[in-house]
Design a protein around this motif. Structure first.
Motif, PDB file in Angstrom:
ATOM      1  N   LEU A 191      40.934 -41.109   0.685  1.00 47.03           N
ATOM      2  CA  LEU A 191      41.690 -41.825  -0.343  1.00 47.03           C
ATOM      3  C   LEU A 191      42.578 -40.872  -1.134  1.00 47.03           C
ATOM      4  O   LEU A 191      43.759 -41.153  -1.369  1.00 47.03           O
ATOM      5  CB  LEU A 191      40.764 -42.594  -1.287  1.00 47.03           C
ATOM      6  N   GLU A 239      47.379 -42.676   9.173  1.00 52.04           N
ATOM      7  CA  GLU A 239      46.033 -43.171   8.939  1.00 52.04           C
ATOM      8  C   GLU A 239      45.166 -41.970   8.578  1.00 52.04           C
ATOM      9  O   GLU A 239      45.215 -40.938   9.248  1.00 52.04           O
ATOM     10  CB  GLU A 239      45.487 -43.845  10.200  1.00 52.04           C
ATOM     11  N   CYS A 277      49.888 -46.599  -0.336  1.00 49.85           N
ATOM     12  CA  CYS A 277      48.559 -46.364   0.219  1.00 49.85           C
ATOM     13  C   CYS A 277      47.784 -47.680   0.256  1.00 49.85           C
ATOM     14  O   CYS A 277      47.791 -48.430  -0.720  1.00 49.85           O
ATOM     15  CB  CYS A 277      47.840 -45.336  -0.648  1.00 49.85           C
ATOM     16  N   TYR A 324      42.111 -44.957   5.113  1.00 52.01           N
ATOM     17  CA  TYR A 324      43.281 -45.467   4.399  1.00 52.01           C
ATOM     18  C   TYR A 324      44.528 -45.263   5.240  1.00 52.01           C
ATOM     19  O   TYR A 324      44.558 -44.446   6.157  1.00 52.01           O
ATOM     20  CB  TYR A 324      43.420 -44.766   3.037  1.00 52.01           C
ATOM     21  N   ALA A 374      45.433 -39.720   1.075  1.00 53.93           N
ATOM     22  CA  ALA A 374      46.373 -40.824   1.266  1.00 53.93           C
ATOM     23  C   ALA A 374      47.272 -40.989   0.043  1.00 53.93           C
ATOM     24  O   ALA A 374      48.488 -41.185   0.176  1.00 53.93           O
ATOM     25  CB  ALA A 374      45.620 -42.123   1.555  1.00 53.93           C
ATOM     26  N   PRO A 401      43.949 -49.636   2.020  1.00 53.63           N
ATOM     27  CA  PRO A 401      42.720 -49.481   2.811  1.00 53.63           C
ATOM     28  C   PRO A 401      43.024 -49.756   4.286  1.00 53.63           C
ATOM     29  O   PRO A 401      43.955 -50.497   4.617  1.00 53.63           O
ATOM     30  CB  PRO A 401      41.788 -50.560   2.254  1.00 53.63           C
TER      31      PRO A 401
END
Length: 157
Positions: free
Chosen positions: A13, A50, A27, A37, A16, A29
């Motif tokens: 996270l 990714e 960004c 992410y 990202a 999920p």
């Protein structure tokens, strides 16, 4: 043309969000693999990255790719070159804030900024000026000219 790439990192996270900042993207999920992410850049090419947890391995399941946990790698042999709209100064500022190595490198035919994500995965970032140099080089005739100069023994007569 590459549209997206996946990389495994220690903090998906966080990475990202930082890459979304560098790439001027968003960004989200990544539902197929919890804890992952996706960074999307609205550039008309579907550019994305990714970000998976560090121990993720892609495996060939019967119908389509699956995800498995394995041993995290320290360094990786994969890298990607990305054009970005931010300046070299902004990239260095972001890297400094994150404690990641960022440095200007001369590849002889073009320059890049190496951004070492979590200090283990290299992205070659090209500012708009650098991208112009790269695009002048990145075609068959450009690479052949580079080889004739850099390694003439490798070029067929």
């Amino acid at each position: 043309m590459f549209h997206h790439i996946s990389i495994a990192v220690d903090h998906p996270l966080h990475v990202a969000n930082v890459l979304a900042e560098v790439m001027q993207g968003s960004c989200f999920p990544f539902p197929p693999h919890p804890g992952s992410y996706m960074v999307i850049v609205d550039d008309g090419y579907g550019t994305g990255i990714e970000l998976y947890p560090a121990d993720t391995q892609l495996i060939p399941e019967p119908e389509q790719v699956g995800f498995s946990s394995g041993t995290a790698q320290t360094f990786m042999s994969v890298h990607a070159a990305l054009s970005v709209s931010v300046s070299q100064e902004q990239i260095v500022q972001i890297a400094d804030r994150e404690g990641w190595l960022a440095r200007l490198c001369d590849r002889h035919a073009f320059k890049v900024i190496e951004l070492w994500v979590e200090n283990k995965f290299m992205l070659e970032l090209l500012t708009p000026e650098m991208a112009k140099e790269y695009l002048q080089f990145a075609h068959t005739a450009g690479y052949e000219a580079f080889l004739r100069q850099a390694a003439p023994q490798l070029v067929e007569a």
